[in-house]
Motif scaffolding. Structure first.
Motif, PDB file in Angstrom:
ATOM      1  N   ASP A  24      21.858  48.589  40.412  1.00 26.36           N
ATOM      2  CA  ASP A  24      20.466  48.135  40.302  1.00 26.36           C
ATOM      3  C   ASP A  24      20.067  47.279  41.508  1.00 26.36           C
ATOM      4  O   ASP A  24      18.886  47.182  41.842  1.00 26.36           O
ATOM      5  CB  ASP A  24      20.264  47.345  38.995  1.00 26.36           C
TER       6      ASP A  24
ATOM      7  N   ASP B 123      16.071  45.448  40.944  1.00 22.76           N
ATOM      8  CA  ASP B 123      16.118  43.999  41.133  1.00 22.76           C
ATOM      9  C   ASP B 123      17.476  43.393  40.804  1.00 22.76           C
ATOM     10  O   ASP B 123      17.627  42.177  40.834  1.00 22.76           O
ATOM     11  CB  ASP B 123      15.021  43.335  40.280  1.00 22.76           C
ATOM     12  N   GLY B 124      18.446  44.249  40.481  1.00 21.17           N
ATOM     13  CA  GLY B 124      19.815  43.759  40.319  1.00 21.17           C
ATOM     14  C   GLY B 124      20.141  43.167  38.967  1.00 21.17           C
ATOM     15  O   GLY B 124      21.243  42.656  38.769  1.00 21.17           O
ATOM     16  N   ASP B 125      19.210  43.285  37.997  1.00 21.16           N
ATOM     17  CA  ASP B 125      19.464  42.640  36.708  1.00 21.16           C
ATOM     18  C   ASP B 125      20.028  43.589  35.640  1.00 21.16           C
ATOM     19  O   ASP B 125      20.290  43.160  34.517  1.00 21.16           O
ATOM     20  CB  ASP B 125      18.179  41.982  36.168  1.00 21.16           C
ATOM     21  N   HIS B 126      20.196  44.846  35.984  1.00 23.53           N
ATOM     22  CA  HIS B 126      20.585  45.817  34.951  1.00 23.53           C
ATOM     23  C   HIS B 126      21.972  45.533  34.363  1.00 23.53           C
ATOM     24  O   HIS B 126      22.171  45.649  33.157  1.00 23.53           O
ATOM     25  CB  HIS B 126      20.528  47.246  35.507  1.00 23.53           C
TER      26      HIS B 126
ATOM     27  N   ARG C 236      10.994  50.267  39.123  1.00 20.92           N
ATOM     28  CA  ARG C 236      10.945  49.467  40.351  1.00 20.92           C
ATOM     29  C   ARG C 236      11.315  50.254  41.600  1.00 20.92           C
ATOM     30  O   ARG C 236      10.894  49.914  42.702  1.00 20.92           O
ATOM     31  CB  ARG C 236      11.913  48.295  40.229  1.00 20.92           C
TER      32      ARG C 236
HETATM   33 MG    MG Z   1      16.446  45.885  37.022  1.00 19.30          MG
END
Ligand code: MG
Ligand code: ADP
Length: 206
Positions: free
Chosen positions: A28, A33-36, A174
């Protein structure tokens, strides 16, 4: 597979996601945004809390509880979407005491339909659908096989779909603003789907 085995299978899948949080975070980070990874980890911790120690009446209720736990704990696009897969997929098992390959095909078909209706993505948009759709097709093909054989082939199909998502251009979520920069990276949600289905196949193979 009875309701207790379904519960044990889903607990294994939840733990598999937690163990792979860094892989999902990296996926992610490349496209979103890297939150997955942390979102899925939080969701699966809620699943473990809700399922372990609880008694359920049927496989439908176990899948439903998993979906509810994900929906209420995760937030983000994927909390609602994964929650929908498990809740709506589970409803396709209403009235069944056990899970077999035909029931699993119904679960996948209903989950796919519901998540496409909810999120508006279709195959090829570089989302979790690109792992769920080939898995649902394979599940239908193998609906008359023993469940462990069907699940192994379904996990293979999901992994192939995850890999194919590398070559897709994102049009949803995104990642859609990245265009060609997204090429070469698999979709994070498709990575999660492949991990969950592989863990389910591993449980059934025991
Ligand atoms: Mg995400
Ligand atoms: P967020 O996008 O809110 O940060 P996550 O990072 O947890 O949520 O999840 C991102 C994943 O959600 C994507 O990798 C993709 O698989 C999935 N996704 C996003 N939008 C959709 C959609 N409309 N339909 C299906 N899946 C989607």
């Amino acid at each position: 597979m009875d309701k207790d085995q379904v519960k044990a299978m889903l607990l294994l899948a939840a733990q598999r996601i937690i163990d792979n949080e860094p892989l999902l975070t990296d996926a992610d980070r490349a496209l979103g945004d890297g939150d997955h990874g942390l979102g899925m980890k939080r969701g699966m911790e809620a699943v473990i809390e809700k399922l372990s120690g609880a008694e359920f009446d049927s496989p439908e209720k176990v899948f439903g509880a998993m979906g509810m736990a994900m929906m209420s704990s995760m937030g983000g696009a994927s909390g609602a979407l994964f929650g929908t897969v498990f809740r709506s997929g589970g409803k396709a098992l209403a009235g069944k005491e056990t899970l077999d390959a035909a029931g699993f095909a119904d679960f996948m078909a209903a989950g796919l339909e519901a998540v496409m209706a909810r999120g508006g993505a279709k195959p090829g948009d570089k989302t979790m659908i690109d792992a769920i759709h080939p898995a649902a097709v394979k599940a239908r093909e193998l609906a008359c096989e023993p469940l462990p054989i069907a699940l192994a082939a379904v996990a293979d199909a999901a992994e192939a779909g995850r890999d194919a998502s590398k070559d897709m251009l994102p049009t949803m979520g995104r990642a859609r603003t990245l265009g060609e920069q997204a090429l070469g990276h698999p979709d994070a949600g498709a990575c999660s789907v492949a991990l969950i289905l592989r863990a389910m196949a591993d449980y059934a193979a025991r």
